[in-house]
Design a protein around this motif. Sequence first.
Motif, PDB file in Angstrom:
ATOM      1  N   ALA A   1       5.915  -4.058   7.649  1.00  0.00           N
ATOM      2  CA  ALA A   1       6.643  -4.730   7.371  1.00  0.00           C
ATOM      3  C   ALA A   1       8.142  -4.112   8.057  1.00  0.00           C
ATOM      4  N   THR A   2       8.918  -4.109   8.510  1.00  0.00           N
ATOM      5  CA  THR A   2      10.282  -3.097   8.640  1.00  0.00           C
ATOM      6  C   THR A   2      11.151  -4.221   7.319  1.00  0.00           C
ATOM      7  N   ILE A   3      11.561  -3.692   7.110  1.00  0.00           N
ATOM      8  CA  ILE A   3      12.592  -4.332   5.884  1.00  0.00           C
ATOM      9  C   ILE A   3      13.793  -3.940   6.156  1.00  0.00           C
ATOM     10  N   GLU A   4      14.705  -4.608   6.720  1.00  0.00           N
ATOM     11  CA  GLU A   4      16.302  -4.082   7.290  1.00  0.00           C
ATOM     12  C   GLU A   4      17.363  -4.758   5.844  1.00  0.00           C
TER      13      GLU A   4
ATOM     14  N   CYS B   1      13.088   0.691   5.936  1.00  0.00           N
ATOM     15  CA  CYS B   1      11.658   1.421   5.735  1.00  0.00           C
ATOM     16  C   CYS B   1      11.129  -0.314   6.214  1.00  0.00           C
ATOM     17  N   ILE B   2       9.998   0.980   6.874  1.00  0.00           N
ATOM     18  CA  ILE B   2       8.376   0.224   6.851  1.00  0.00           C
ATOM     19  C   ILE B   2       7.538   0.318   5.962  1.00  0.00           C
ATOM     20  N   VAL B   3       6.710  -0.874   5.563  1.00  0.00           N
ATOM     21  CA  VAL B   3       6.285  -0.977   4.230  1.00  0.00           C
ATOM     22  C   VAL B   3       4.727  -1.751   4.470  1.00  0.00           C
TER      23      VAL B   3
ATOM     24  N   GLN C   1       0.792  -1.142  -0.058  1.00  0.00           N
ATOM     25  CA  GLN C   1       0.314  -0.371   0.278  1.00  0.00           C
ATOM     26  C   GLN C   1       0.381   1.626  -0.084  1.00  0.00           C
ATOM     27  N   TYR C   2       1.836   1.498   0.895  1.00  0.00           N
ATOM     28  CA  TYR C   2       2.680   2.123   1.131  1.00  0.00           C
ATOM     29  C   TYR C   2       3.999   2.192   1.891  1.00  0.00           C
ATOM     30  N   VAL C   3       5.304   2.575   1.274  1.00  0.00           N
ATOM     31  CA  VAL C   3       6.700   2.815   2.461  1.00  0.00           C
ATOM     32  C   VAL C   3       6.428   4.264   3.020  1.00  0.00           C
TER      33      VAL C   3
END
Length: 151
Positions: free
Chosen positions: A143-146, A133-135, A115-117
């Motif tokens: 989800a937190t993407i690292e 970032c948070i997706v 939906q958004y980042v």
Amino acid sequence: MAENLFPVFDMVDILVEQPPMKEQQYMPAPLFDIEKGEFVLNGANQAMYGSGYDAWVLWCTKTILTERFACLAYSHNMGIETDFVFSRKDKAATEAAFIKTITEALLSDPMGRTQYVSDFDFQWKDDSVYLTCIVAGLNGNSATIEVRLNN
């Protein structure tokens, strides 16, 4: 011979109501170990399956780690333009370019799960940047993407 070989009769008009469309769900997929670059296998050498949410998080991570246009098997929407972004003059311009290319890549999800980042964070170490970032996805999932991106 008065009977017709192919009889004709009137059809009754039946209106069939379409059931409401189910809300799109995350589809399960095999687990993949990004660090090793291979699928996760059990003791019987069979692929382990994760939830659909895990598959979506893996897709987001793989998309950020994939160089755009580097692999002919992927569509032109897959991946980010890391080489181009790292060619920027200063860190502020590089970070802005990363935000733009990552957001565009994740929003181009062919299954429409993203939906958004938001909430980008950059930690610079030598020739690398550690990006977080948070997706946000369907049904309020996030989800937190690292990832670590190398210059």
